[in-house]
Design a protein around this motif. Structure first.
Motif, mmCIF file in Angstrom:
data_model
loop_
_atom_site.group_PDB
_atom_site.id
_atom_site.type_symbol
_atom_site.label_atom_id
_atom_site.label_comp_id
_atom_site.label_asym_id
_atom_site.label_seq_id
_atom_site.Cartn_x
_atom_site.Cartn_y
_atom_site.Cartn_z
ATOM 1 N N VAL A 182 3.656 -3.770 -54.728
ATOM 2 C CA VAL A 182 2.559 -4.207 -55.250
ATOM 3 C C VAL A 182 2.014 -4.955 -54.184
ATOM 4 C CG1 VAL A 182 1.498 -5.964 -57.043
ATOM 5 C CG2 VAL A 182 3.491 -4.476 -57.397
ATOM 6 N N GLU A 183 0.743 -4.868 -53.771
ATOM 7 C CA GLU A 183 0.008 -5.624 -52.818
ATOM 8 C C GLU A 183 -1.072 -6.602 -52.972
ATOM 9 O OE1 GLU A 183 -1.418 -2.309 -50.601
ATOM 10 O OE2 GLU A 183 0.617 -1.401 -50.091
ATOM 11 N N ASN A 184 -1.881 -5.974 -54.008
ATOM 12 C CA ASN A 184 -2.856 -7.064 -54.622
ATOM 13 C C ASN A 184 -3.441 -6.553 -56.032
ATOM 14 O OD1 ASN A 184 -5.054 -5.024 -54.086
ATOM 15 N ND2 ASN A 184 -4.740 -5.642 -51.771
ATOM 16 N N ARG A 185 -4.222 -7.349 -56.763
ATOM 17 C CA ARG A 185 -4.540 -6.845 -58.035
ATOM 18 C C ARG A 185 -5.352 -5.403 -58.063
ATOM 19 N NH1 ARG A 185 -5.563 -8.897 -63.057
ATOM 20 N NH2 ARG A 185 -4.598 -10.852 -62.504
ATOM 21 N N GLU A 186 -6.373 -5.375 -56.917
ATOM 22 C CA GLU A 186 -7.018 -4.070 -56.863
ATOM 23 C C GLU A 186 -6.267 -2.767 -56.779
ATOM 24 O OE1 GLU A 186 -10.959 -2.284 -54.593
ATOM 25 O OE2 GLU A 186 -9.683 -3.375 -53.697
ATOM 26 N N GLN A 187 -5.040 -2.772 -55.710
ATOM 27 C CA GLN A 187 -4.560 -2.023 -55.529
ATOM 28 C C GLN A 187 -3.383 -1.586 -56.692
ATOM 29 O OE1 GLN A 187 -0.898 -2.743 -55.116
ATOM 30 N NE2 GLN A 187 -0.116 -0.994 -53.689
ATOM 31 N N GLY A 189 7.245 -2.558 -56.214
ATOM 32 C CA GLY A 189 7.871 -3.408 -55.627
ATOM 33 C C GLY A 189 7.315 -4.874 -55.477
ATOM 34 N N ALA A 190 7.997 -5.950 -55.986
ATOM 35 C CA ALA A 190 7.601 -7.130 -55.819
ATOM 36 C C ALA A 190 8.379 -8.098 -54.825
ATOM 37 C CB ALA A 190 7.662 -8.067 -56.956
ATOM 38 N N PHE A 191 9.548 -7.591 -54.800
ATOM 39 C CA PHE A 191 10.673 -8.092 -53.579
ATOM 40 C C PHE A 191 10.821 -6.996 -52.961
ATOM 41 C CE2 PHE A 191 10.935 -11.119 -57.081
ATOM 42 C CZ PHE A 191 10.895 -12.360 -56.485
ATOM 43 N N LYS A 192 10.552 -7.057 -51.588
ATOM 44 C CA LYS A 192 10.791 -5.767 -50.821
ATOM 45 C C LYS A 192 11.773 -5.948 -49.617
ATOM 46 C CE LYS A 192 9.224 -2.454 -50.913
ATOM 47 N NZ LYS A 192 9.650 -1.205 -51.995
ATOM 48 N N PRO A 193 13.059 -5.615 -49.621
ATOM 49 C CA PRO A 193 13.931 -5.441 -48.617
ATOM 50 C C PRO A 193 13.535 -4.519 -47.516
ATOM 51 C CG PRO A 193 15.145 -4.257 -50.274
ATOM 52 C CD PRO A 193 13.742 -4.614 -50.831
ATOM 53 N N ARG A 194 13.308 -5.063 -46.492
ATOM 54 C CA ARG A 194 12.685 -4.402 -45.167
ATOM 55 C C ARG A 194 13.790 -4.392 -44.054
ATOM 56 N NH1 ARG A 194 7.145 -3.256 -45.956
ATOM 57 N NH2 ARG A 194 7.756 -1.547 -44.619
#
Length: 338
Positions: free
Chosen positions: A104-109, A128-133
């Motif tokens: 999840v990047e922003n509302r529009e996306q 994903g709101a929490f992204k293990p990278r």
């Protein structure tokens, strides 16, 4: 141990046997069927043998559970488990398609992506709101703000939503926002996390670790199940091999194998399994053919601007093509679109 009662056995008699099992600190299981009652006992089988359960007049036979994963095994339960994900049933003759952006990047996306996947027939929304990278410099997610946006999009478009959980301490917070947890490949053997999710009743999509064997995957599912959460969905998402042409090697024979050994529903993630947008559709159709109960794919309204996994995310044209072409495969497999 599996304890099969005689057809005439009553619930009262079954509970008497369960009380005997519990009295010696073994875990009792009660599984009433349409024709007879089946009981289970988990723990030290030597202790169970001392109870001489087989001599009870209402016991037809007693046999050991041979697999290391006891409760998720078909030895204990022969019929397929169905898991309720919002108002969608996963397993039991339906084929579910869950889609949405990696993060999840922003509302529009998230709203545009949710609109897109809803338009073409997806029944669930991922994000994903929490992204293990792998890199500490990559986008790590919007955290609770991302959960709020995901929930809003979920409600707006009538799609149950799923997001990845990476910390046992997040269970209570995530329960407020999502319809299911996803346990990612990196956390498949995070046993504290598995136990914490097991103490919730939210469905859990458990992804196979990048180097995990099938037995290790099913034992991870056993951790969740053993804590009381029976709403577990296995997800094959590819394993790391010597092959470099694709991001991972999507192990579809694992799907067919797991279906013979476990009663849990199995879905496939062809996005992570290949890492290549053009391969997602063919491998999703192959997932249908080998017996999967659904797929979870990455779809983004504009993958070119995605903050993560843009190369494997389906744009509108690719997602529409997938949804159109996969339906005959679902029908041929004797299933219906969820």
């Amino acid at each position: 141990m599996i304890i099969v009662l005689k057809p005439e056995a009553t619930e009262v008699e079954a509970k008497e046997i369960l009380a005997q099992i519990e009295s010696v600190n073994l875990k009792p299981l009660y599984m009433p069927g349409t024709e007879r009652i089946v009981l289970g006992a988990l723990g030290d089988e030597r202790i169970l043998n001392n109870l001489n359960i087989g001599a009870h007049p209402m016991v037809e036979n007693v046999k050991p559970i041979l697999s290391t994963y006891k409760q998720v095994s078909r030895e204990l339960q022969s019929h397929d488990t169905q898991v309720q994900f919002g108002d969608v049933t996963i397993g039991g003759g339906s084929f579910a398609i869950i889609a949405g952006p990696c993060a999840v990047e922003n509302r529009e996306q998230i709203f545009k992506s949710a609109e897109l996947v809803k338009k073409y027939g997806a029944v669930g929304l991922r994000g994903g709101a929490f992204k293990p990278r792998t890199s500490p410099y990559s986008f790590q997610g919007l955290e609770e703000e991302g959960l709020q946006l995901l929930q809003e999009a979920s409600k707006e478009y009538g799609l149950p939503c799923v997001t990845e959980i990476i910390d046992p301490a997040h269970v209570e917070m995530l329960e407020q926002y999502v319809d299911a947890f996803q346990i990612g490949a990196r956390n498949m053997q995070n046993f504290k996390l598995l136990k914490a999710v097991g103490q919730s009743h939210k469905p859990a999509i458990l992804k196979r670790g990048m180097s995990a064997t099938i037995e290790e995957l099913l034992l991870a599912a056993e951790y969740i199940y053993n804590e009381g959460n029976q709403n577990v969905i296995i997800c094959e998402r590819g394993i790391r091999t010597f092959e470099k042409a694709t991001r991972n090697t999507l192990d579809l024979n694992a799907v067919a194998y797991i279906k013979t050994k476990s009663h849990l529903p199995v879905i496939v993630d062809p996005s992570h399994g290949t890492g290549i947008r053009e391969l997602v559709g063919p491998m999703a159709k192959a997932a249908v053919a080998c017996g999967a109960d659904g797929v979870i794919v990455e779809a983004h309204y504009n993958p070119q601007v995605a903050l993560s996994d843009g190369a494997q995310s389906l744009d509108e044209a690719h997602f529409a093509k997938l949804m159109n072409e996969i339906k005959p495969f679902i029908q041929a497999a004797g299933k219906v679109v969820a």
